[in-house]
Design a protein around this motif. Sequence first.
Motif, PDB file in Angstrom:
ATOM      1  N   GLN A 137       0.828  -1.208   0.000  1.00 39.12           N
ATOM      2  CA  GLN A 137       0.000   0.000   0.000  1.00 39.12           C
ATOM      3  C   GLN A 137       0.862   1.259   0.000  1.00 39.12           C
ATOM      4  O   GLN A 137       1.975   1.275   0.533  1.00 39.12           O
ATOM      5  CB  GLN A 137      -0.920   0.026   1.232  1.00 39.12           C
ATOM      6  CG  GLN A 137      -1.997  -1.044   1.240  1.00 39.12           C
ATOM      7  CD  GLN A 137      -2.865  -0.953   2.473  1.00 39.12           C
ATOM      8  OE1 GLN A 137      -2.423  -1.212   3.582  1.00 39.12           O
ATOM      9  NE2 GLN A 137      -4.118  -0.562   2.278  1.00 39.12           N
ATOM     10  N   ILE A 170       0.430   5.701   0.543  1.00 41.37           N
ATOM     11  CA  ILE A 170      -0.449   6.793   0.962  1.00 41.37           C
ATOM     12  C   ILE A 170       0.359   8.091   1.029  1.00 41.37           C
ATOM     13  O   ILE A 170       1.494   8.111   1.504  1.00 41.37           O
ATOM     14  CB  ILE A 170      -1.108   6.498   2.331  1.00 41.37           C
ATOM     15  CG1 ILE A 170      -2.090   7.619   2.705  1.00 41.37           C
ATOM     16  CG2 ILE A 170      -0.071   6.288   3.419  1.00 41.37           C
ATOM     17  CD1 ILE A 170      -2.916   7.314   3.954  1.00 41.37           C
ATOM     18  N   GLN A 197      -1.440   9.680  -8.293  1.00 40.73           N
ATOM     19  CA  GLN A 197      -2.411   8.907  -7.525  1.00 40.73           C
ATOM     20  C   GLN A 197      -2.345   7.422  -7.859  1.00 40.73           C
ATOM     21  O   GLN A 197      -3.250   6.664  -7.494  1.00 40.73           O
ATOM     22  CB  GLN A 197      -3.824   9.439  -7.795  1.00 40.73           C
ATOM     23  CG  GLN A 197      -4.030  10.872  -7.350  1.00 40.73           C
ATOM     24  CD  GLN A 197      -3.765  11.076  -5.868  1.00 40.73           C
ATOM     25  OE1 GLN A 197      -4.141  10.242  -5.044  1.00 40.73           O
ATOM     26  NE2 GLN A 197      -3.115  12.184  -5.526  1.00 40.73           N
ATOM     27  N   LYS A 198      -1.281   7.022  -8.548  1.00 39.87           N
ATOM     28  CA  LYS A 198      -1.136   5.612  -8.920  1.00 39.87           C
ATOM     29  C   LYS A 198       0.352   5.310  -9.086  1.00 39.87           C
ATOM     30  O   LYS A 198       1.092   6.095  -9.657  1.00 39.87           O
ATOM     31  CB  LYS A 198      -1.898   5.330 -10.214  1.00 39.87           C
ATOM     32  CG  LYS A 198      -1.868   3.879 -10.673  1.00 39.87           C
ATOM     33  CD  LYS A 198      -2.813   3.663 -11.856  1.00 39.87           C
ATOM     34  CE  LYS A 198      -2.404   4.491 -13.054  1.00 39.87           C
ATOM     35  NZ  LYS A 198      -3.249   4.214 -14.247  1.00 39.87           N
ATOM     36  N   GLN A 237      -3.233   1.810  -6.656  1.00 42.50           N
ATOM     37  CA  GLN A 237      -3.849   3.106  -6.385  1.00 42.50           C
ATOM     38  C   GLN A 237      -3.384   3.631  -5.018  1.00 42.50           C
ATOM     39  O   GLN A 237      -3.248   2.870  -4.058  1.00 42.50           O
ATOM     40  CB  GLN A 237      -5.380   2.983  -6.393  1.00 42.50           C
ATOM     41  CG  GLN A 237      -5.972   2.658  -7.752  1.00 42.50           C
ATOM     42  CD  GLN A 237      -5.802   3.798  -8.745  1.00 42.50           C
ATOM     43  OE1 GLN A 237      -5.797   4.968  -8.369  1.00 42.50           O
ATOM     44  NE2 GLN A 237      -5.655   3.445 -10.020  1.00 42.50           N
ATOM     45  N   SER A 252      -3.781   5.022  -1.545  1.00 39.06           N
ATOM     46  CA  SER A 252      -4.874   4.921  -0.575  1.00 39.06           C
ATOM     47  C   SER A 252      -5.066   6.249   0.152  1.00 39.06           C
ATOM     48  O   SER A 252      -4.152   7.077   0.232  1.00 39.06           O
ATOM     49  CB  SER A 252      -4.565   3.818   0.448  1.00 39.06           C
ATOM     50  OG  SER A 252      -4.349   2.569  -0.186  1.00 39.06           O
ATOM     51  N   THR A 253      -6.252   6.450   0.694  1.00 40.59           N
ATOM     52  CA  THR A 253      -6.510   7.610   1.545  1.00 40.59           C
ATOM     53  C   THR A 253      -6.458   7.224   3.017  1.00 40.59           C
ATOM     54  O   THR A 253      -6.343   8.108   3.882  1.00 40.59           O
ATOM     55  CB  THR A 253      -7.888   8.216   1.242  1.00 40.59           C
ATOM     56  OG1 THR A 253      -8.902   7.200   1.395  1.00 40.59           O
ATOM     57  CG2 THR A 253      -7.944   8.756  -0.180  1.00 40.59           C
ATOM     58  N   GLU A 254      -6.521   5.917   3.300  1.00 47.46           N
ATOM     59  CA  GLU A 254      -6.396   5.417   4.668  1.00 47.46           C
ATOM     60  C   GLU A 254      -5.652   4.089   4.630  1.00 47.46           C
ATOM     61  O   GLU A 254      -5.910   3.263   3.746  1.00 47.46           O
ATOM     62  CB  GLU A 254      -7.770   5.203   5.327  1.00 47.46           C
ATOM     63  CG  GLU A 254      -8.586   6.468   5.524  1.00 47.46           C
ATOM     64  CD  GLU A 254      -9.975   6.176   6.094  1.00 47.46           C
ATOM     65  OE1 GLU A 254     -10.260   4.980   6.357  1.00 47.46           O
ATOM     66  OE2 GLU A 254     -10.746   7.131   6.270  1.00 47.46           O
ATOM     67  N   VAL A 255      -4.717   3.895   5.551  1.00 47.01           N
ATOM     68  CA  VAL A 255      -4.002   2.622   5.671  1.00 47.01           C
ATOM     69  C   VAL A 255      -3.872   2.287   7.151  1.00 47.01           C
ATOM     70  O   VAL A 255      -3.889   3.184   8.007  1.00 47.01           O
ATOM     71  CB  VAL A 255      -2.598   2.673   5.023  1.00 47.01           C
ATOM     72  CG1 VAL A 255      -2.680   2.920   3.531  1.00 47.01           C
ATOM     73  CG2 VAL A 255      -1.711   3.710   5.696  1.00 47.01           C
ATOM     74  N   ASP A 314      -4.887   8.363   8.258  1.00 48.03           N
ATOM     75  CA  ASP A 314      -5.573   9.027   7.141  1.00 48.03           C
ATOM     76  C   ASP A 314      -4.617  10.026   6.519  1.00 48.03           C
ATOM     77  O   ASP A 314      -3.666  10.496   7.158  1.00 48.03           O
ATOM     78  CB  ASP A 314      -6.850   9.718   7.610  1.00 48.03           C
ATOM     79  CG  ASP A 314      -6.583  10.780   8.660  1.00 48.03           C
ATOM     80  OD1 ASP A 314      -6.705  11.970   8.347  1.00 48.03           O
ATOM     81  OD2 ASP A 314      -6.254  10.405   9.813  1.00 48.03           O
ATOM     82  N   SER A 315      -4.848  10.373   5.265  1.00 45.99           N
ATOM     83  CA  SER A 315      -3.886  11.168   4.507  1.00 45.99           C
ATOM     84  C   SER A 315      -3.658  12.552   5.103  1.00 45.99           C
ATOM     85  O   SER A 315      -2.583  13.126   4.942  1.00 45.99           O
ATOM     86  CB  SER A 315      -4.340  11.295   3.048  1.00 45.99           C
ATOM     87  OG  SER A 315      -5.624  11.885   2.982  1.00 45.99           O
TER      88      SER A 315
END
Length: 392
Positions: A153, A155, A169-170, A179, A181-184, A192-193
């Motif tokens: 992942q 972020i 964003q990728k 992709q 992520s906005t949360e991991v 969160d980002s």
Amino acid sequence: MLRAADRGEVTLLCLLDLSAAFDTVDHDILLARLQMSFGVHGTALSWLESFLRGRTQSVSVSGKSSDRMSLTCGVPQGSILGPILFLIYCADVIAIAKRHGLGVHSYADDTQLYFHTAPAMVDNKLQRLVVCVEEIRQWMNANRLRLNENKTQFIWLGTPHQLSDVQCQKISLRGVDIQISTEVTCLGVLLDSKLTFAPHVRRLSGRCFYHLRQLKTVRRSLTEDAAKSLVHAFVTSRIDYCNSVIYGARAAHIQPLQNVLNAAARLILHKRKYDHITSDIRDRLHWLPIQQRLEYKICLLIFKCLHQTAPVYLRAMSDTVSASASRSHLRSAARGDLAVPRARTTTYGQRSFSVSGPSLWNSLPLSVRGPSLIMTQFCTHLKTIVLSIVPS
């Protein structure tokens, strides 16, 4: 990450995912690495070898078991030595990351790579990260480990304004498009980002209320001491886990955890839903409110830093004023105060451990900061001081 945002930089965090990591550690490679890279010889090496060798495994289905087979790889999960041996086995991964100029942290089989950069310089650092991940993948293949690109992942972390300037964003790894992520989830903490930790608090409070509802069904059968023990096991231990990371977050984002603590106290003391509970939390249960729990944890981390029992990267953020030649004559140096770096923003810079830790430590009375105190004494004095300033 908070300090980087305070400087105007964004952070890209990469969480590597390994497939069946603990089960694929080769015993021969591990023992050779212990001997050649870490200087473990003689009796100590024999002890570790006896810990690894001679283990067997079988599969049981519907009451029938397969033949036992000897294990030539794997370190026992759930053991004290397992995570340490895995980190030793994968020490080269940290060296590879540092060689590429990336930050790296590892805990057992959880490894995170990261870098800080200005939004305009993202492309250069991003290419360096991709090359580093590929080199790590090749190293793992040569050492019988497997990096799972599909579950790795990424972020972006920073302020909303900084993140709006980031176009990437990728990320592509060996033809696999991942992709951003906005949360991991990192070691049980939901990042969160924007580093608000609001999603983490929502998820945590939801889980705590679930356990409180289960305990409520059996509360009449429990003594008060038994109820306290169960609440600590299922609720307050969750609240206190890694709670220092949310220090300085908006009050609205922290309030759900205080609601959990209030509900837990009402459960233990047989109070109704809307009964006032603040004074009972302080006087009968001797619990600290959420904000004070965060301050207590950070002060305890500083104590460990000053007594050389915290990780090196935390100890580096706990320099005394007297260590600076230009400031050694100041009154704060004579008191043993810690140096507090400047922060540009309240919402990010002042929340970071490098700022909040020394600031909170310097606010403590000198009697609590004495170098002769052991940890149990420090914890007792610290809790007494913090409880004394909790409002009724």
